[in-house]
Design an enzyme around this catalytic site. Structure first.
Site, PDB file in Angstrom:
ATOM      1  N   ASP A   2      -7.704  -4.543  -0.726  1.00 45.53           N
ATOM      2  CA  ASP A   2      -8.141  -4.904  -2.048  1.00 45.53           C
ATOM      3  C   ASP A   2      -8.030  -6.532  -2.106  1.00 45.53           C
ATOM      4  O   ASP A   2      -8.827  -7.122  -2.882  1.00 45.53           O
ATOM      5  CB  ASP A   2      -7.511  -4.338  -3.382  1.00 45.53           C
ATOM      6  CG  ASP A   2      -7.761  -2.827  -3.008  1.00 45.53           C
ATOM      7  OD1 ASP A   2      -6.561  -2.107  -3.159  1.00 45.53           O
ATOM      8  OD2 ASP A   2      -8.786  -2.405  -2.769  1.00 45.53           O
ATOM      9  N   HIS A  27       0.902  -1.092  -0.016  1.00 45.54           N
ATOM     10  CA  HIS A  27      -0.003  -0.007   0.007  1.00 45.54           C
ATOM     11  C   HIS A  27       0.947   1.187   0.117  1.00 45.54           C
ATOM     12  O   HIS A  27       1.888   1.224   0.617  1.00 45.54           O
ATOM     13  CB  HIS A  27      -0.975   0.102   1.188  1.00 45.54           C
ATOM     14  CG  HIS A  27      -1.989   0.944   1.146  1.00 45.54           C
ATOM     15  ND1 HIS A  27      -2.010   2.258   1.287  1.00 45.54           N
ATOM     16  CD2 HIS A  27      -3.219   0.788   0.591  1.00 45.54           C
ATOM     17  CE1 HIS A  27      -3.002   2.888   0.986  1.00 45.54           C
ATOM     18  NE2 HIS A  27      -3.904   1.970   0.892  1.00 45.54           N
TER      19      HIS A  27
END
Ligand code: MLT
Length: 428
Positions: free
Chosen positions: A364, A307
């Site tokens: 995700d 991330h």
């Protein structure tokens, strides 16, 4: 020189005030940098640049902290509901019971959309990606509610626009899916709660006495909470900069939907499942694909890992991982793709290559797994992200308006041609 930063440029020293946030974050205020020094900063992707002061969401990338209006994401995901979190983000406080009831009732009153929306929907071929349909239908509200384009609209008028946005988003999302399936749309069943109403519009077939599985509705409610806001991410920054021109809430959020669509942003959850499907079709040899990911020349990138902001773990991923396990158990789902995901996750969490590069499973990675287990089609994954992020976009747009922030207008460093004269085409 407390609370000041010094910049030495071409032998001259300049001082700029330092602002400090609630959690000790420091920002160097350079609002007069160009005027004072003749220079601008250059920060591709604005990764080191604060665009605003916001009281909505706090995140700490090093410690894996995420809070909405001071409440931890862990507590909200465990104890709250999506509409209560939406109220908290937009109005700043957890609602009293009667306020939440009124907010929910107001939304319930506006779930229907004008029948002419169907004419717009019918113009989209069934091959249209639901995100493109969603962005168009959402912006079309400016045609049906032109009063929302008044940049000086009253607080009551802004509240009505907010309620309409939250109320109609699930209807637009479900209709975008039905359009892709070539099926007739369903109208909202206002006897149901927010998530159940959406699921029935999404899945019910004509004249079917469809019953929503409460396990699915609860899992969706939690997923929407986890996606509700994330400070100044790409799509939220888009909403703020479009809104800074005094564009309507509908135009600003439609721009945010388009920004979220990108595979580097909200589209990542769809890419995760497409990657897992590719590995499954190739025989499911996760070791082979892990080695491809390590090979710079392979051009293969593991989607759903790492991330931009979180350096050690994404707090939402931890919550979603538990929810994914619970939902798969409750629904008795045995999906080979999900088994491949578990193997990839296991390697990523112990392999030094991934650990050194902070490539751990992110929100995700797991959200795609849950959506798939809930039976939500892969083209709708990013639409689900948009449904969850809607209250965050609304809260950030509202905060920017209330703070009377200036129109966003970044500068640049020009690297093109110096002055040159026009050459007639016969002489080129
Ligand atoms: C988000 O929730 O918006 C994504 O994690 C992306 C980001 O924050 O940059």
């Amino acid at each position: 020189m407390a609370n000041k930063a010094q910049l030495i440029l071409e032998g001259k020293t300049y001082e700029f005030p330092i602002t400090e946030g609630t959690e000790g974050e420091k920002g160097i205020e350079i609002g007069d940098l160009l005027e004072k020094t003749g220079a601008v900063t250059l920060d591709f992707g604005y990764k080191n640049t604060g665009a605003t002061k916001s009281a909505i969401t706090f995140l700490d990338g090093d410690k894996g902290i995420l809070r909405y209006r001071g409440y931890s994401i862990e507590e909200l995901a465990a104890k709250s509901t999506f509409l209560e979190v939406a109220y908290l983000l937009i109005f700043g406080e957890l609602p009293m019971k009667d306020h939440l009831q009124k907010f929910s009732d107001d939304i319930r009153q506006h779930t229907m959309v004008h029948e002419d929306i169907k004419k717009i929907l019918d113009g989209f071929p069934s091959t249209s990606h639901p995100m493109g349909v969603l962005a168009s239908l959402f912006c079309a509200q400016t045609a049906f509610y032109p009063e929302a384009m008044d940049p000086n609209r009253s607080a009551e008028g802004v509240y009505l626009s907010i309620v309409r946005a939250l109320a109609k988003m699930p209807t637009f999302a479900a209709w975008a899916y039905k359009n892709a399936m070539g099926h007739p749309v369903n109208y909202p069943d206002n006897k149901l709660d927010y998530c159940s109403r959406f699921l029935k519009m999404l899945y019910a077939l004509p004249a079917e006495d469809y019953h929503v599985d409460p396990v699915v509705a609860d899992a969706l409610d939690k997923l929407l909470i986890l996606h509700a806001d994330h400070e100044q991410n790409c799509s939220t920054s888009t909403v703020r900069i479009v809104g800074s021109s005094k564009a309507s809430i509908y135009s600003s959020i439609s721009a945010g939907i388009n920004a979220l669509w990108g595979p580097l942003h909200g589209g990542a959850n769809q890419e995760v499942i497409l990657m897992l499907e590719e590995i499954r079709k190739d025989g499911g040899d996760t070791e082979k694909w892990i080695n491809k990911a390590k090979d710079k020349n392979s051009g293969f990138r593991l989607m759903g890992f790492g991330h931009r902001v979180y350096k050690n773990f994404d707090p939402r991923a931890k919550i979603i991982k538990k929810a994914a396990d619970d939902v798969l158990k409750k629904l008795g789902v045995n999906d080979p793709v999900l088994e491949i995901a578990s193997k990839l996750e296991e390697v990523a969490l112990r392999d030094s290559y991934f650990i050194e590069r902070k490539l751990y499973p992110n929100v995700d990675f797991y959200s795609g797994i849950i959506y798939r287990a809930l039976g939500i089609p892969v083209d709708m994954f990013t639409v689900m992200f948009a449904m969850g992020r809607l209250p965050g976009w609304i809260a950030q747009w509202k905060e920017m308006r209330e703070n009377k922030e200036p129109i966003g207008r970044p500068r640049q460093i020009y690297v093109g041609q110096k002055l040159r004269s026009y050459v007639p085409i016969e002489k080129r």
